[in-house]
Design a protein around this motif. Structure first.
Motif, short mmCIF file in Angstrom:
data_model
loop_
_atom_site.label_atom_id
_atom_site.label_comp_id
_atom_site.label_asym_id
_atom_site.label_seq_id
_atom_site.Cartn_x
_atom_site.Cartn_y
_atom_site.Cartn_z
N LEU A 108 10.23 -1.50 8.81
CA LEU A 108 10.00 -0.77 10.07
C LEU A 108 8.61 -1.15 10.53
CD1 LEU A 108 10.54 1.53 12.16
CD2 LEU A 108 9.67 3.14 10.44
N VAL A 109 8.53 -1.77 11.73
CA VAL A 109 7.26 -2.28 12.25
C VAL A 109 7.04 -1.65 13.61
CG1 VAL A 109 5.99 -4.35 12.95
CG2 VAL A 109 7.60 -4.48 11.02
N PHE A 110 5.92 -0.97 13.82
CA PHE A 110 5.70 -0.34 15.13
C PHE A 110 4.22 -0.12 15.38
CE2 PHE A 110 4.41 3.86 13.83
CZ PHE A 110 5.01 4.05 12.59
N SER A 111 3.95 0.27 16.62
CA SER A 111 2.59 0.65 17.00
C SER A 111 2.65 1.86 17.91
CB SER A 111 1.89 -0.50 17.74
OG SER A 111 0.61 -0.08 18.19
N THR A 112 1.67 2.75 17.77
CA THR A 112 1.54 3.88 18.71
C THR A 112 0.26 3.68 19.53
OG1 THR A 112 0.32 5.16 17.06
CG2 THR A 112 2.72 5.51 17.17
N GLY A 113 -0.19 2.42 19.56
CA GLY A 113 -1.41 2.12 20.33
C GLY A 113 -2.65 2.02 19.47
N LYS A 114 -2.46 2.16 18.16
CA LYS A 114 -3.62 2.05 17.24
C LYS A 114 -3.38 0.94 16.23
CE LYS A 114 -4.46 6.98 17.86
NZ LYS A 114 -3.93 8.29 17.45
N GLY A 115 -2.98 -0.23 16.74
CA GLY A 115 -2.70 -1.37 15.86
C GLY A 115 -1.26 -1.35 15.39
N VAL A 116 -0.88 -2.41 14.70
CA VAL A 116 0.51 -2.58 14.24
C VAL A 116 0.57 -2.29 12.74
CG1 VAL A 116 2.44 -4.19 13.98
CG2 VAL A 116 0.98 -4.30 16.02
N LYS A 117 1.55 -1.45 12.36
CA LYS A 117 1.74 -1.12 10.94
C LYS A 117 3.13 -1.58 10.50
CE LYS A 117 -1.38 2.84 10.34
NZ LYS A 117 -2.15 2.76 11.62
N MET A 118 3.25 -2.01 9.25
CA MET A 118 4.52 -2.45 8.70
C MET A 118 4.86 -1.59 7.49
SD MET A 118 4.37 -6.60 8.89
CE MET A 118 4.30 -7.44 10.51
N PHE A 119 6.09 -1.03 7.51
CA PHE A 119 6.57 -0.20 6.41
C PHE A 119 7.79 -0.89 5.79
CE2 PHE A 119 4.27 3.84 7.17
CZ PHE A 119 3.74 3.57 8.43
N THR A 120 7.90 -0.84 4.48
CA THR A 120 9.04 -1.43 3.77
C THR A 120 9.88 -0.32 3.16
OG1 THR A 120 7.73 -3.41 3.26
CG2 THR A 120 9.73 -3.04 1.94
N LEU A 121 11.20 -0.43 3.35
CA LEU A 121 12.11 0.59 2.81
C LEU A 121 12.22 0.44 1.30
CD1 LEU A 121 14.12 2.91 3.28
CD2 LEU A 121 15.90 1.19 3.67
N ASP A 122 11.77 1.50 0.59
CA ASP A 122 11.92 1.52 -0.87
C ASP A 122 13.32 2.04 -1.15
OD1 ASP A 122 10.02 2.99 -3.65
OD2 ASP A 122 12.03 2.10 -3.53
N GLN A 123 14.22 1.13 -1.49
CA GLN A 123 15.64 1.50 -1.65
C GLN A 123 15.83 2.50 -2.79
OE1 GLN A 123 17.85 0.39 0.47
NE2 GLN A 123 17.29 -1.64 1.23
N THR A 124 14.89 2.55 -3.73
CA THR A 124 15.11 3.44 -4.90
C THR A 124 14.95 4.91 -4.48
OG1 THR A 124 12.76 3.22 -5.47
CG2 THR A 124 14.29 1.71 -6.54
N VAL A 125 14.04 5.15 -3.51
CA VAL A 125 13.84 6.56 -3.11
C VAL A 125 14.24 6.82 -1.65
CG1 VAL A 125 11.99 6.97 -4.78
CG2 VAL A 125 11.42 6.07 -2.52
#
Ligand code: AFP
Length: 326
Positions: free
Chosen positions: A158-175
């Motif tokens: 999941l990659v997005f920005s709310t206007g404060k730079g771009v953040k990348m999140f990875t889905l931890d399938q275990t949790v």
């Protein structure tokens, strides 16, 4: 590693927008699950239907669209949605502060070959001038309050920005949680990598043909360096690579269909990706003007796209400025 919601609160994102992002991530997990089941989920292949774009709908196009539409419209902060797979907008809560435009499954022609696909979303403020219907969505890309995508690949991100730079999140399938894996993404200004569908070369404008010819001429040509090419045929995947390591992505004007010279949609492909690219220090143009400055006239309108490493986009633009066409 930081989880999604605490990270948003740390960035002081308003609770209504956090609720919209939370809704999107719930969908992302469900779509990811179905995709990673592949043939076993019984949802690959095409339907017998076409969308408003005149494209045959894949079963997962329809399923992903239905998932996103249903769950977003349950969110009291969503005033309306617009989707690549919906002819018109769909109204949500009258008091909702946000509009959500999305491409539920971008790159869906890759589904049946087990390749990368994605979901692209753009969040606009509900206009306060009393307008309703599709006109609510006809806002320049600069009005976006959040934009991003989910890329379904070896991992789901999941990659997005709310206007404060771009953040990348990875889905931890275990949790079943998206965890912050990269932040403050910055695109290198220079690159030696470009992404374009070369089979359309003879249909491009003279400017684009000249620009790409010089890329292909490499070290012996006017650019004085060699270039590499990639084309995944899913904008989400090609743009994700640009965000990760730089590059230039282009789907420019071409003459194949005189009444439809562009392929990518402004509201739910070009604008959200342009928002991310600019937040990461890159540039995003139609070949003639900044994409996010385009004033939309239709929710499904299409534009030319040239985006990525700032200096390389500038160089491509110089070819167009010199020739005066897209
Ligand atoms: P599909 O969703 O129909 O596969 O189209 C994907 C897309 O809109 C964009 O994600 C790609 O960059 C582009 O089209 C690929 O277009 P070509 O198939 O003409 O290369």
């Amino acid at each position: 590693m930081q989880r999604l919601i605490p990270t948003l609160r740390r960035d002081q994102v308003d609770e209504a927008l956090i609720s919209v992002i939370n809704t999107l991530q719930i969908c992302a997990k469900e779509i990811s699950y179905r995709l990673h089941q592949g043939e076993l989920a019984g949802v690959l292949g095409s339907t017998l239907d076409e969308n408003i774009q005149g494209e045959t709908q894949k079963k997962l196009d329809v399923l992903s669209n239905q998932l996103l539409k249903d769950i977003l419209l349950e969110c009291k902060h969503v005033r309306a949605i617009a989707s690549e797979e919906e002819d018109g907008i769909v109204d949500g809560d009258e008091s909702g502060d946000y509009l959500v435009a999305f491409d539920p499954l971008d790159g869906s022609s890759n589904i049946d070959i087990n390749s990368m696909v994605g979901t692209i979303f753009s969040v606009l403020p509900t206009p306060k001038d009393g307008r309703s219907g599709p006109d609510m969505f006809l806002q320049q890309g600069t009005q976006q309050v959040m934009a991003g995508y989910v890329v379904y690949g070896p991992s789901t991100m999941l990659v997005f920005s709310t206007g404060k730079g771009v953040k990348m999140f990875t889905l931890d399938q275990t949790v079943g949680e998206f965890l912050l894996t990269r932040s403050d993404i910055t695109i290198p200004a220079h690159t030696q990598e470009f992404a374009i569908n070369m089979s359309n070369q003879r249909h491009w404008s003279p400017a684009m043909q000249s620009y790409v010819t010089d890329l292909l001429a490499g070290k012996q040509g006017p650019r004085g360096k060699n270039f590499n090419m990639r084309w995944i045929a899913a904008m989400v995947a090609d743009v994700h690579r640009v965000l990760c390591r730089g590059g230039l992505f282009a789907y420019p004007w071409d003459s194949r269909k005189p009444d439809k010279p562009y392929k990518l949609r402004l509201l739910y492909e070009a604008n959200p990706m342009s928002y991310l690219i600019e937040q990461a220090g890159g540039k995003a143009t139609t070949g003639l003007e900044r994409i996010m400055a385009v004033q939309p006239t239709d929710i499904h309108q299409r534009v030319g796209v040239v985006l990525g490493s700032a200096d390389e986009v500038e160089t491509c633009l110089e070819y167009h400025t010199r020739s005066g066409n897209e």
